[in-house]
Design a protein around this motif. Structure first.
Motif: not given
Length: 545
Positions: A283-285, A411-416, A425-426, A429
């Motif tokens: 996750g990018n967060s 910057n793909i969306r990914n689970e944390c 979804q990733g 992307d």
């Protein structure tokens, strides 16, 4: 009668010959058509590790199982029935639609291999019968005896599809960094490190915390007679060195990816190559610390159980809570909570007092928190980010040096969570970004470049005001048929953009036709004086008398 018989026979013979020739021509033309259609094929091949393979997506969406996941092994069955949500197949669907607009049949083949590093992919391409050692160990240990046998077939499968590819994507490197940490852990002969490696590996494969911890503890229990103060110290020292070696892992990984590109080119030097960059697998967060805490629980349990074996004391295991600096200081009292302190204890006499045992047990748990932090961060997000970004910079350099196209998917969306594999979804992307960056290049390749232009006539003689139609054909026939005409002498002959030539006056002119990529040919136009008809000649003679 004989002549009639002979005539009838010749007529029938000619009909037979004509029928045979027609059949031959029909078969030949059908063969040519079939060949042309077969040649209009665009093949895409994906190389990567478990992420690119779509491991964890599973066809029916059920819970991940290491031995049951459809993406586990590269086989012809998997190639013919791939994971539909893996980015290679999603991108393949985009290719299919693009191919339809250009009259091309497209294929998408995913050769991404679970538990394979870039080094393994390179050797699989170049060495017949090669089996990735880490993948072999995983399959034989967790799937069953003989499970690694199909790995030896990868060489033939890889080369078969790579040779026919027009586009090859490569997403490798991240696995090499993780394996660069796990391989020495698993092969050091240290029961504590081996047990942690098993737990971490199970965690990375998406297993739940209970399964991950249980696997490591079972491994530890099987080797409890080999656990000493020294092995615990060695494990702590190894963990503390991971952060220091972070860039070394990146450099090694990048070098191995470059070797894969070179290996691919030995098989097929005509294909376009796309280097897919890395993303932060957790996750990018960076606000999310849950995965770090979870990893701490895995490691702390291994350390604590190992400490129990050598101290003879039961140790209470805290759940996924990180200790504060104040708590660390209070827990360790006069001992420094670092590797040196643990080494100091391990160097003491084996016969410890009860107080020493209690200190050692506490310190082992502390080390699980503090000293293992570099590993937690490396494998669970914090250190992964700078490592992945550093690797991406290296991949850009490799792309520039090898003529490949670099694709940034960071910057793909990914689970944390602790599972590093992208969700559906990733994967979508990644496929979207690939198509946005590669579609123009693919479309150009699907539109063959004109190699030659030919005219229906190379010389034409006309009289004033006479017109003639020049017809141009661009070869190959499926190339862009756009051409432009011009005349070298418009006073003698003109030509419009449909190829219609109009004679103007006596003389010569050259009509030139060219394609957009400047393939040219010419036709010489000669305009002569119009001769009088015999009726007009007789009329003129009468007038002159």
């Amino acid at each position: 009668m004989k002549n009639d018989f002979k005539g009838d026979f010749e007529l029938k013979f000619k009909k037979i010959i004509s029928a045979v020739l027609s059949a031959v021509l029909l078969v030949s033309s059908a063969g040519v058509t079939a060949f042309a259609e077969n040649k209009k094929e665009y093949n895409y091949v994906a190389l990567g590790d478990s992420i690119a393979a779509g491991f964890g997506l599973h066809n029916d969406g059920s819970e991940i199982g290491l031995s049951t996941d459809h993406a586990l092994m590269v086989t012809e069955e998997l190639i013919n029935d791939p994971i539909p949500e893996a980015y290679a197949q999603v991108f393949g669907g985009y290719l299919e639609e693009l191919g339809k607009t250009h009259g091309y049949k497209t294929t998408a083949t995913n050769l991404s291999a679970v538990a394979y590093r870039a080094e393994d992919v390179e050797k699989t391409i170049l060495e017949e019968g090669y089996k990735g050692p880490f993948a072999t160990w995983i399959f034989e240990t967790f799937v069953g005896k003989g499970a690694s046998v199909p790995l030896a077939e990868y060489h033939e499968i890889f080369n078969k599809y790579l040779k026919e590819a027009e586009l090859i994507s490569i997403q490798l490197g991240g696995n090499d960094i993780v394996m660069g940490i796990l391989n020495p852990m698993m092969s050091a002969g240290n029961p504590v490190l081996t047990s942690m490696g098993v737990s971490i590996m199970l965690t990375l494969f998406g297993c739940d915390m209970q399964t991950s911890i249980g696997g490591g503890l079972q491994t530890l229990a099987n080797s409890k007679d080999d656990i000493t103060y020294e092995t615990i110290t060695e494990a702590a020292e190894f963990l503390s060195g991971i952060a220091e070696n972070a860039l070394t892992y990146v450099d090694q990984s990048a070098a191995q990816v470059k070797s894969v590109v070179e290996a691919v080119k030995t098989v097929n030097d005509m294909a376009d190559i796309a280097l897919i960059g890395m993303f932060n697998p957790y996750g990018n967060s960076l606000e999310y610390d849950g995965q770090v805490k979870d990893m701490s629980t895995v490691i702390k349990n291994i350390f604590a159980r190992a400490a129990e074996e050598v101290s003879g004391k039961d140790i209470e295991i805290q759940e996924a809570e990180m200790l504060s600096v104040e708590e660390l200081e209070e827990l360790t009292e006069d001992l420094e909570s670092d590797v040196d302190a643990l080494s100091e204890i391990s160097a003491k006499m084996k016969q410890l007092t009860q107080k020493d045992k209690e200190k050692f047990a506490k310190l082992a748990a502390v080390v699980a928190d503090e000293i293992s932090y570099p590993l937690q961060y490396t494998l669970a997000g914090k250190s992964v980010e700078p490592q992945m970004l550093a690797l991406n910079e290296k991949l850009k350099e490799i792309a520039d040096a090898t003529g490949a196209v670099y694709i940034d998917v960071y910057n793909i969306r990914n689970e944390c969570n602790l599972d590093p594999h992208p969700n559906v979804q990733g994967h979508h992307d990644i496929a979207d970004i690939m198509y946005a960056n590669l579609s123009d290049m693919i479309a150009k390749r699907m539109t063959p470049v004109p190699e030659q232009v030919v005219l229906n006539k190379t010389e034409v003689t006309l009289v004033k005001n006479q017109k003639f139609q020049l017809a141009a054909e661009v070869l190959p026939s499926d190339a862009d048929q756009t051409v432009k005409f011009n005349s070298s002498n418009r006073h003698v002959a003109t030509v419009d953009q449909n190829g219609v030539v109009t004679a103007k006056k006596e003389g010569t002119a050259v009509i030139r036709v060219r394609t957009p990529n400047v393939k040219t040919t010419t036709c010489k136009i000669t305009v002569k004086k119009q001769e009088m008809s015999w009726i007009r000649k007789m009329f003129m003679k009468l007038l002159n008398k």
